[in-house]
Enzyme design. Structure first.
Site, PDB file in Angstrom:
ATOM      1  N   ARG A  41       0.812  -1.230   0.000  1.00 35.38           N
ATOM      2  CA  ARG A  41       0.000   0.000   0.000  1.00 35.38           C
ATOM      3  C   ARG A  41       0.838   1.269   0.000  1.00 35.38           C
ATOM      4  NH1 ARG A  41      -4.281  -2.878   3.002  1.00 35.38           N
ATOM      5  NH2 ARG A  41      -3.030  -2.849   4.882  1.00 35.38           N
ATOM      6  N   ASN A  57     -17.662  11.910  21.725  1.00 40.71           N
ATOM      7  CA  ASN A  57     -18.701  12.478  22.574  1.00 40.71           C
ATOM      8  C   ASN A  57     -19.178  13.796  21.955  1.00 40.71           C
ATOM      9  OD1 ASN A  57     -16.910  14.569  23.379  1.00 40.71           O
ATOM     10  ND2 ASN A  57     -16.176  13.353  25.112  1.00 40.71           N
ATOM     11  N   ARG A  59     -19.063  16.925  22.982  1.00 43.68           N
ATOM     12  CA  ARG A  59     -18.098  18.039  23.020  1.00 43.68           C
ATOM     13  C   ARG A  59     -17.072  17.899  21.893  1.00 43.68           C
ATOM     14  NH1 ARG A  59     -16.794  21.999  21.936  1.00 43.68           N
ATOM     15  NH2 ARG A  59     -14.846  22.927  22.535  1.00 43.68           N
ATOM     16  N   ARG A  68     -13.952  21.516  10.987  1.00 46.89           N
ATOM     17  CA  ARG A  68     -14.080  20.905   9.659  1.00 46.89           C
ATOM     18  C   ARG A  68     -15.210  21.458   8.803  1.00 46.89           C
ATOM     19  NH1 ARG A  68      -9.129  20.101   9.895  1.00 46.89           N
ATOM     20  NH2 ARG A  68      -8.478  18.546  11.381  1.00 46.89           N
TER      21      ARG A  68
END
Length: 130
Positions: A41, A57, A59, A68
């Site tokens: 690879r 979670n 947060r 993002r």
């Protein structure tokens, strides 16, 4: 995965496609030679499609979306964040206000903390020093 900037340029698309076929041939040849997949690879480009499983979670999810969903984020991760946000909003529409780019965290007073802004909101340093 082929970025739109390459797809829309005929010459770039032809070069890119030729290279991808060559890389695929070499990858398969290495496998046939007994090279373990994880080593073979190494010849593959970053443009490989993959499946990602993520657990976080709330947060951490907020922070992920803040970073993002920013228009300065790389287009693939921004697209993934948008898809994740839509899935969450379908089940929990009340959470949508938290799943925003970091420039929109502070409702009523948006500002950008990036070094180089996309221009949607003023830079924090411009607000602070004005």
């Amino acid at each position: 995965v082929i970025p739109n900037s390459i797809k829309s340029n005929k010459g770039a698309f032809e070069e890119y496609t030729e290279l991808m076929y060559t890389i695929t041939d070499i990858y398969r040849l290495l496998q046939e030679m007994g090279i373990p997949n994880e080593d073979a690879r190494y010849v593959l480009p970053n443009a490989c499609e993959t499946t990602i499983e993520v657990k976080m979670n709330f947060r951490t999810l907020i922070h992920f979306m803040n970073e993002r969903l920013c228009t300065r984020a790389q287009w693939e991760i921004r697209q993934m964040a948008l898809l994740m946000k839509r899935c969450i909003e379908e089940q929990y529409p009340e959470l949508a206000k938290y799943l925003v780019p970091k420039c929109e965290i502070h409702e009523g007073m948006p500002f950008c903390t990036e070094h180089k802004s996309c221009g949607r909101h003023p830079l924090l340093k411009d607000i602070y020093y004005s």
